[in-house]
Design an enzyme around this catalytic site. Structure first.
Site, PDB file in Angstrom:
ATOM      1  N   HIS A 233       4.572  18.060   7.783  1.00 20.96           N
ATOM      2  CA  HIS A 233       3.786  16.915   7.329  1.00 20.96           C
ATOM      3  C   HIS A 233       3.141  17.154   5.975  1.00 20.96           C
ATOM      4  O   HIS A 233       2.635  16.241   5.354  1.00 20.96           O
ATOM      5  CB  HIS A 233       2.702  16.558   8.359  1.00 20.96           C
ATOM      6  CG  HIS A 233       3.296  16.000   9.610  1.00 20.96           C
ATOM      7  ND1 HIS A 233       3.387  16.730  10.764  1.00 20.96           N
ATOM      8  CD2 HIS A 233       3.865  14.810   9.871  1.00 20.96           C
ATOM      9  CE1 HIS A 233       3.980  15.998  11.685  1.00 20.96           C
ATOM     10  NE2 HIS A 233       4.276  14.825  11.173  1.00 20.96           N
TER      11      HIS A 233
ATOM     12  N   GLU B   9      20.898  13.204  10.539  1.00 17.96           N
ATOM     13  CA  GLU B   9      20.394  11.851  10.858  1.00 17.96           C
ATOM     14  C   GLU B   9      20.386  10.901   9.660  1.00 17.96           C
ATOM     15  O   GLU B   9      19.585   9.962   9.603  1.00 17.96           O
ATOM     16  CB  GLU B   9      19.003  11.922  11.510  1.00 17.96           C
ATOM     17  CG  GLU B   9      18.985  12.769  12.776  1.00 17.96           C
ATOM     18  CD  GLU B   9      17.642  12.830  13.491  1.00 17.96           C
ATOM     19  OE1 GLU B   9      16.817  11.920  13.310  1.00 17.96           O
ATOM     20  OE2 GLU B   9      17.433  13.805  14.241  1.00 17.96           O
TER      21      GLU B   9
ATOM     22  N   LEU C 138       0.836  -1.204   0.000  1.00 18.99           N
ATOM     23  CA  LEU C 138       0.000   0.000   0.000  1.00 18.99           C
ATOM     24  C   LEU C 138       0.870   1.254   0.000  1.00 18.99           C
ATOM     25  O   LEU C 138       0.613   2.213  -0.734  1.00 18.99           O
ATOM     26  CB  LEU C 138      -0.939  -0.004   1.218  1.00 18.99           C
ATOM     27  CG  LEU C 138      -1.873   1.202   1.318  1.00 18.99           C
ATOM     28  CD1 LEU C 138      -2.763   1.309   0.095  1.00 18.99           C
ATOM     29  CD2 LEU C 138      -2.733   1.127   2.584  1.00 18.99           C
TER      30      LEU C 138
HETATM   31  N1  LIG Z   1      15.090  14.282  15.626  1.00 21.44           N
HETATM   32  C1  LIG Z   1      13.947  13.668  15.021  1.00 21.44           C
HETATM   33  C2  LIG Z   1      12.706  14.006  15.791  1.00 21.44           C
HETATM   34  C3  LIG Z   1      11.454  13.592  15.172  1.00 21.44           C
HETATM   35  S1  LIG Z   1      10.158  13.614  16.273  1.00 21.44           S
HETATM   36  C4  LIG Z   1      13.818  14.120  13.596  1.00 21.44           C
HETATM   37  O1  LIG Z   1      14.232  15.233  13.317  1.00 21.44           O
HETATM   38  O2  LIG Z   1      13.307  13.391  12.748  1.00 21.44           O
END
Ligand SMILES: N[C@@H](CCS)C(=O)O
Ligand SMILES: CN1c2c(nc(N)[nH]c2=O)NC[C@@H]1CNc1ccc(C(=O)N[C@@H](CCC(=O)N[C@@H](CCC(=O)N[C@@H](CCC(=O)O)C(=O)O)C(=O)O)C(=O)O)cc1
Ligand SMILES: [Zn+2]
EC number: 2.1.1.14
Length: 759
Positions: A697, A487, A18
């Site tokens: 979002h 990240e 999906l």
């Molecule tokens: N340090 C994370 C928090 C997400 S709630 C990010 O930036 O994706």
């Protein structure tokens, strides 16, 4: 004969079919027909998996979210969606928003998204005004009913009930949502009538708010609603889950429905009372298999509980999972690399349904009919209880030895703030981001190749360092004040840490829907938690080596790791949380010792972990805040501690937020026009706050003026000295093409404010 049914099956598909179908469609690579075909094939597959049950759920499938489906069913999509668009486009406009173009499209803001009770699933908040009218649009549901029936299934329709629907929504004009009940009930009646006309015998009508503390007004709404719906020619199974009924128990039993489903895991202590109260014509469905966790059910113990009830209720007893299986991975059989010992302790959705069938068979035909399976289950339960993998005496001793001082900063905030500012020299309205930058295909492919052993440590490190360099360069170009490493090396903010901690296990395919097409793979905490070694230091050190500007050390906090994992059920959650807090504390101290000046400890899930009943909040908040403080407060005054929370409805927990005493808290606020800051103002919250000005979002790029206006609204509520400027959350789901202009506008907005408000 006891009957079996399921409240809902995971929608995403074993291979996340999906997700991929949706994302292809959104990218314009496939058409609506292809997407609809994928939907149908998934539904047919899911019903086939559930074919052994007496009833198959229909209406639990969704292209994005079942609450949004309900809004469309009731003709209540936000007024701003394009009335001329087709229903699927309207649906995605409401869920994802629509970017404006120079030509014909105007920008459409996505509906607000928030957590579904205390789960990690997000729903789209229905919008109401006093003028809201409802109209029935049951076509999609009826089509799915037909699909199931044509495939030979016993369709049990699943609907979100009218009272919970209103409760979960938001009044946009402060009007009383309950006033809409009289308008919504005829629409429900019409839909129920249509379901009946299409051969549906039972409707599972979900009213999960019955497990929360309801005012008299809302309790009365249940009376009004269900006495009105009782006229419909269909059997209603009033369905509650996630907790105990408590003061709503008698109400739930007595409402004029044909049956009641209760969560027999979380409300095990209420079963006898429910059986006593339940009128003798009603079915009682017991949610006897845990739909929120992944542990095998102790089937022998379950049968000890069920057998006397079966004697009493006979045909009126139904069995089901405690809640929809939306919240657990699909199939243990998809796991090739799980540690065999741990695997033996687990049950995912498919296995849970097998357990259900086994219980039904034991009740219907006697335990001897499944004696072998019951013996095997008993042994598996015992093997887990006795496993040396679960217990680590050193961890237990360290937890017992925690001293209260370990949770305290050296000085109070005012003093720390001066020391930190002297060192960091940040401008007014400092700008930062929340941590993650776009997780591009290249990054994911690199991770996949590394995972599969196709590239080695050195190659992987080089690629990730290149990504970090790219992110740092971009931030320097954008002139952000406090940088992040982006990240790139993290698959997920929880899974990444879990993979490096002892006491955790992982799945390869244990995906659980978080929102829309986005999934997470929650780690499984099976034993005492410890940190064998540093987890983030090398990456942050590398990022910091590239710039003189401060780069934040980026960690996930203990409460969030706990709340977004499948947690062991053999010790209190608070104990597991304390163990995690010590492990992350060590990482914080290592970061400080590596010269990192700012450390962010994300506690995105702290709020959603609140028990559903307010009376239990304080106990949770006490240990949750303490755990955060144990993690954060091993540092000197000079180190600036940030925390981040994506959901910021803090009205009732502001004291706990203040008690966390983070130097800076970044929060989600952009969709609420900064109203969420009122509580900080009213509380006189002293520490720094970064209210999100960019809704990450949605693919929409916020214009600079929009963010300036938001910041001005923030500055009306919070002293400008306290304000930071940042997005609502991490940017991993966005593309650089969206992120760059959005952050450029954000930095510009901050600079404008600096000039205007600090002149
Ligand atoms: N340090 C994370 C928090 C997400 S709630 C990010 O930036 O994706
Ligand atoms: C902040 N949020 C989080 C929550 N819970 C978490 N556990 N983590 C969170 O970050 N809850 C609240 C919010 C929810 N928000 C999100 C936002 C984004 C996602 C998301 O993007 N999920 C990804 C999966 C992430 C992941 O683990 N990726 C892995 C594996 C990716 C993969 O499928 N790889 C492919 C190959 C690459 C490809 O073709 O894409 C493969 O292996 O075949 C990784 O990156 O290594 C998602 O795609 O849904 C979730 C929650
Ligand atoms: Zn967040």
């Amino acid at each position: 004969m006891v009957s079996t049914h399921n409240l809902g099956f995971p929608r995403i598909g074993r291979q996340r079919e999906l997700k991929f179908a949706l994302e292809q469609f959104w990218r314009g690579e496939t058409n609506a027909e292809t997407l609809q075909e994928t939907g149908k094939s998934l539904r047919l597959h899911h019903w086939a998996v559930q074919a052994e049950l007496d009833w198959q759920p229909v209406g639990d499938f969704s292209f994005y979210d079942h609450v949004l489906d309900t809004s469309q069913l009731l003709g209540n999509l936000p007024a701003r969606v394009d009335k001329n668009a087709d229903t699927l486009s309207q649906y995605f406009q409401a869920s994802r928003g629509q970017a404006g173009t120079n030509c014909c499209n105007h920008q459409i803001a996505a509906a607000e998204m928030t957590k579904w009770f205390d789960t990690n699933y997000h729903y789209l908040v229905p919008e109401f005004t006093a003028q809201t009218d409802f109209t029935a649009h049951p076509e999609r549901l009826l089509k799915q009913v037909k699909e199931a029936q044509s495939a030979g299934h016993q369709a049990k329709a699943v609907l979100l009930g009218p009272v919970s629907y209103l409760w979960l929504g938001k009044s946009k004009d402060e009007s009383n949502k309950l006033a809409l009940l009289e308008k919504i009930l005829p629409i429900y009646a019409e839909i129920l009538g249509q379901l009946a006309a299409n051969g549906v015998e039972w409707v599972q009508i979900d009213e999960p708010i019955l497990v929360t503390e309801l005012s008299l007004e809302w309790q009365q709404a249940f009376q009004t609603a269900y006495f009105s719906l009782a006229k419909s020619p269909i059997k209603l199974l009033l369905t509650t889950y996630f907790g105990q009924l408590q003061q709503n128990l008698q109400l739930a039993c007595e409402l004029p429905t044909a049956g009641l489903h209760i969560d027999a895991i979380n409300a095990a202590n209420e079963i006898t009372q429910v059986v006593d109260w339940l009128p003798s014509h009603k079915v009682l469905s017991l949610g006897i298999i845990n739909g929120r966790n992944i542990w095998k059910t102790d089937l022998n113990q379950a049968l000890d509980l069920l057998e006397p009830l079966h004697k009493r209720l006979v045909d009126r007893l139904w069995l089901a999972p405690s809640c929809s299986l939306l919240h657990v991975p699909i199939d243990l059989a998809s796991e090739q690399n799980l540690d065999t010992e741990v695997r033996d302790w687990l049950a995912f959705a498919v296995q849970k349904l097998d357990e259900l069938q086994l219980l039904a068979k034991a009740l219907n035909s006697g335990r001897e009919s499944v004696a072998e399976q019951l013996a095997e289950n008993r042994q598996a339960i015992q093997r887990r209880q006795r496993s040396i993998r679960v217990h680590n005496p050193a961890v237990k001793q360290r937890c017992e030895a925690i001293q209260p001082e370990q949770a305290l900063r050296q000085s109070d905030y005012a003093q720390r703030a001066k020391i930190q500012q002297a060192d960091l020299q940040l401008p007014a309205f400092p700008t930062t981001t929340i941590g993650s930058f776009p997780q591009t295909n290249l990054i994911r492919q690199a991770r996949k190749q590394y995972r599969l052993g196709l590239i080695g440590d050195a190659d992987y490190k080089q690629q990730m360092q290149a990504e970090i360099r790219y992110a740092i360069d971009k931030q320097l170009d954008l002139d952000l004040d406090v940088l992040v490493h982006g990240e790139a090396e993290r698959n997920d903010m929880v899974e990444y840490f879990g993979q490096q901690l002892q006491g955790f296990a992982f799945t390869d395919n244990g995906w659980v829907q978080s929102y829309g097409s986005r999934c997470v793979k929650p780690p499984i905490i099976f034993g005492d938690v410890s940190r064998p070694g540093p987890m983030t230091i090398e990456w942050i050190r590398y990022a910091q080596s590239l710039t003189d500007k401060p780069v934040k050390g980026m960690l996930t906090g203990p409460v969030t790791i706990l709340n977004w994992s499948f947690v062991r059920d053999d010790q209190p959650r608070s104990e597991t949380c304390k163990q995690i807090s010590l492990a992350i504390r060590d990482e914080v101290i290592d970061l400080e010792n590596s010269g990192v000046k700012i450390i962010q400890i994300d506690e995105a899930a702290l709020r959603e972990g609140l028990p559903l009943r307010q009376s239990q909040w304080q106990e949770y908040l006490d240990w949750a805040v303490e755990s955060f403080k144990i993690t954060a407060n091993g540092v000197t005054d000079k180190t600036q501690i940030h925390t981040h929370m994506c959901y910021s409805e803090f009205n009732d927990i502001i004291e706990a937020i203040a008690a966390m005493d983070a130097d800076v808290i970044t929060i989600e606020t952009s969709r609420s026009q900064m109203e969420l800051l009122d509580v900080f103002r009213d509380f006189d919250y002293p520490n720094a706050i970064g209210p999100g000005v960019y809704d990450i979002h949605s693919p929409n790029i916020p214009p600079e003026q929009w963010m300036v206006d938001l910041l001005k609204l923030a500055a009306k509520r919070i002293d400008k000295q306290q304000l930071w400027v940042n997005p609502d959350c991490g940017l991993k789901t966005r593309r650089w093409e969206e992120v760059e202009p959005a952050l450029k506008a954000m930095v510009s907005a901050a600079k404008l404010l600096r000039d205007q408000l600090t002149a």
